[in-house]
Design an enzyme around this catalytic site. Structure first.
Site, PDB file in Angstrom:
ATOM      1  NE  ARG A  97      -2.404  -0.667   3.492  1.00  0.00           N
ATOM      2  CZ  ARG A  97      -3.456  -0.672   3.140  1.00  0.00           C
ATOM      3  NH1 ARG A  97      -4.154   0.467   2.580  1.00  0.00           N
ATOM      4  NH2 ARG A  97      -4.399  -1.733   3.248  1.00  0.00           N
ATOM      5  CB  ALA A 118       8.002  -0.745  -3.408  1.00  0.00           C
ATOM      6  CG  HIS A 119       6.154   2.642   0.012  1.00  0.00           C
ATOM      7  ND1 HIS A 119       7.001   2.166   0.767  1.00  0.00           N
ATOM      8  CD2 HIS A 119       6.696   3.675  -0.094  1.00  0.00           C
ATOM      9  CE1 HIS A 119       8.026   2.622   1.017  1.00  0.00           C
ATOM     10  NE2 HIS A 119       7.711   3.877   0.442  1.00  0.00           N
ATOM     11  CG  ASN A 120       4.035   6.031  -2.075  1.00  0.00           C
ATOM     12  OD1 ASN A 120       2.887   5.853  -1.583  1.00  0.00           O
ATOM     13  ND2 ASN A 120       5.009   6.573  -1.399  1.00  0.00           N
TER      14      ASN A 120
END
Length: 183
Positions: A97, A118-120
């Site tokens: 997330r 991975a995040h973003n």
């Protein structure tokens, strides 16, 4: 042994395999198949006609830490995961997330087994990633890209549309021109 928390919206003909977990306020589009032992964290959105294979985790916290007085402190991961329509995700893949914004997997994306998003991060429409590849935090991969096996894409960079990255390549800078890249 399926767990479905409150506020979940399931489209017609969604299939949930044994041992799967669907967190609160998740939405899953019609005709999506979730194979056994998949975990989907709270507030994530999965489109229609997707297949998510066993052992996959969607919406876990990203690897976000900051140094504070000599100790690493966890940064809250407040974003979601948004997965488009017609996406296939292989076994044992992780889509984290976002920290402050959403992690996005576009329509028609195909992720092999053992892929890390991975995040973003953002993966554009109709991009395909082979096994053991990873996109680090806050990077953007364009549309119609082919990412070979074992490719690593560094954090905070951009890969434009129509790029081919051959197996075992490490991408350390933005790729701003379509074409084939190797290292």
């Amino acid at each position: 042994y399926v767990v479905i928390e409150s506020g979940v919206a399931l489209g017609e003909r969604v299939q949930l395999g044994a041992g799967s977990f669907v967190g609160r306020d998740v939405s899953i589009g019609e005709d999506t198949v979730i194979f056994p032992n998949v975990s989907i964290g709270h507030s994530c959105s999965i489109g229609a006609r997707c297949e998510i294979n066993s052992g996959t985790v969607i919406g876990t916290d990203g690897f976000g830490y900051v140094m504070d007085q000599g100790k690493y402190m966890k940064v809250p991961q407040l974003g979601r995961v948004v997965i488009g329509d017609d996406v296939d995700i292989g076994c044992n893949t992780a889509v984290d997330r976002g920290a402050l914004r959403d992690t996005v997997v576009g329509d028609g994306v195909k992720l092999d087994n053992h892929v890390q998003v991975a995040h973003n991060a953002s993966i554009g429409t109709n991009t395909i990633m082979s096994g053991f590849s990873g996109v680090s935090g806050s990077s953007k991969v364009g549309k119609n890209c082919i990412i070979g096996g074992g490719v690593g894409i560094r954090d905070n960079i951009e890969v434009v549309d129509d790029v081919i990255i051959t197996g075992r390549t490490f991408v350390s800078n933005s790729l701003r021109e379509p074409g084939s890249y190797s290292s």
